[in-house]
Enzyme design. Structure first.
Site, PDB file in Angstrom:
ATOM      1  N   ASP A 167       2.009  -4.208   7.062  1.00  0.00           N
ATOM      2  CA  ASP A 167       3.530  -4.617   7.133  1.00  0.00           C
ATOM      3  C   ASP A 167       3.841  -5.418   8.165  1.00  0.00           C
ATOM      4  O   ASP A 167       5.149  -5.850   8.295  1.00  0.00           O
ATOM      5  CB  ASP A 167       4.101  -3.351   7.140  1.00  0.00           C
ATOM      6  CG  ASP A 167       3.602  -2.227   8.353  1.00  0.00           C
ATOM      7  OD1 ASP A 167       2.583  -2.329   8.750  1.00  0.00           O
ATOM      8  OD2 ASP A 167       4.721  -1.584   9.117  1.00  0.00           O
ATOM      9  N   HIS A 192      12.259  -1.116  11.643  1.00  0.00           N
ATOM     10  CA  HIS A 192      11.188  -0.541  11.128  1.00  0.00           C
ATOM     11  C   HIS A 192      11.316   0.989  10.880  1.00  0.00           C
ATOM     12  O   HIS A 192      10.433   1.830  11.247  1.00  0.00           O
ATOM     13  CB  HIS A 192      10.141  -0.766  12.508  1.00  0.00           C
ATOM     14  CG  HIS A 192       8.704  -0.397  11.971  1.00  0.00           C
ATOM     15  ND1 HIS A 192       8.115   0.864  12.185  1.00  0.00           N
ATOM     16  CD2 HIS A 192       7.580  -1.341  11.455  1.00  0.00           C
ATOM     17  CE1 HIS A 192       6.726   0.689  11.578  1.00  0.00           C
ATOM     18  NE2 HIS A 192       6.537  -0.537  11.404  1.00  0.00           N
TER      19      HIS A 192
END
Length: 310
Positions: A69, A269
């Protein structure tokens, strides 16, 4: 001409799994002609187009670590730099222990390559590079794989005092000479120093702290920054899970911001378990410790670096 802009362009705000509303990570910090692209996750190239920024805006690619990611967008960004014929140098910082991953990402598919990109593998406790008008610093964090956080610092300067300049008869080109040389000699032979007509002006700063547990270098990176972009993957109810997997909670992010004297805190995040409806809970937890401005990042938003302190 250098574009005098200091702002964060948020390209993605999800953690391991992107959602319908949150792309994988991606943060472009624009700073007076420099463009620091942090953690380009999958889909970053398209997000850049949606945000109205281009490959020509990127001067640094900074990867904190090689979980997908945070890096699966590297191939698209690299190939876009090549396709768009970016002519300026682009530096690429990443953990040296992930050299194999970097090479795979850098050459992930067939394309007409570019010589613009220079690798800058990171190892050790503190690494610093000159980056145009600022210094870029990397420090290690605490995550299951080697991970680094980054910090951008403008050098300290001085703020001119117009009333003092006027009182001493200094105007026009003499001001520039005073700033360059540190002093000027007037027509009567007297010498005026820069200290007589100015006061110290602290440089501005920003930090990017991604996947990590609390550790000393989190505080070293965040110390006194104007803008802190920090992962807050979980809420406090999942603190044990956060520690196990090497992440922070929103409450911990708020504690860091408080202890470090941060001016503007950007939470990002987010785990896929949370929706937009949970954003007030992230703010509430961070605000228990931090009384300053808190931003819960969303894709494609822009967050200015706060104005200079008076």
């Amino acid at each position: 001409m250098t574009r005098m802009t200091r702002e964060l362009v948020v390209l993605g705000t999800a953690s391991a799994v992107p959602t319908r509303h949150r792309n994988h990570n991606g943060y472009l910090l624009l700073w007076d002609g420099q463009g620091f692209l942090f953690d380009p996750g999958e889909g970053t190239q398209r997000q850049m187009t949606m945000a109205g920024v281009s490959a020509h805006d990127v001067t640094w690619i900074c990867v904190t670590h090689f979980h997908g990611d945070h890096c699966l967008g590297v191939p698209g960004v690299v190939q876009r730099i090549a396709r768009d014929k970016v002519s300026h140098a682009v530096q690429a910082a990443y953990p040296a222990s992930g050299e194999t991953y970097w090479r795979r990402l850098r050459h992930a598919a067939a394309f007409a390559d570019t010589s613009a990109i220079t690798p800058r593998p990171v190892s050790g406790d503190v690494v610093r590079w000159p980056a145009g008008p600022v210094t870029l610093t990397a420090r290690p964090l605490s995550h299951p794989v080697e991970s680094y956080g980054y910090r951008v610092d403008e050098p300290d300067g001085r703020r001119m005092l117009p009333e003092e300049l006027t009182a001493r008869g200094i105007a026009g080109p003499m001001i520039g000479e005073l700033q360059r040389a540190g002093s000027v000699t007037l027509g009567d032979g007297s010498v005026v120093s820069l200290a007589d007509c100015s006061v110290p002006r602290p440089g501005q700063s920003a930090a990017i702290v991604m996947d990590t547990r609390l550790c000393d270098d989190v505080y070293a990176l965040a110390g006194g920054v104007d803008l802190l972009v920090i992962e807050s993957t979980f809420l406090s109810a999942e603190e044990a899970l956060a520690t196990e997997y090497g992440h922070l909670t929103a409450a911990q992010a708020g504690q860091v911001a408080r202890d470090c004297g941060v001016r503007r805190l950007v939470l990002t995040h987010f785990s896929e378990r949370y929706s937009f409806a949970d954003e007030p809970r992230f703010v509430e937890e961070a605000a228990k410790s931090f009384g300053g401005e808190i931003v819960t990042a969303r894709d494609l938003t822009r967050v200015p670096v706060p104005r200079r302190r008076p």
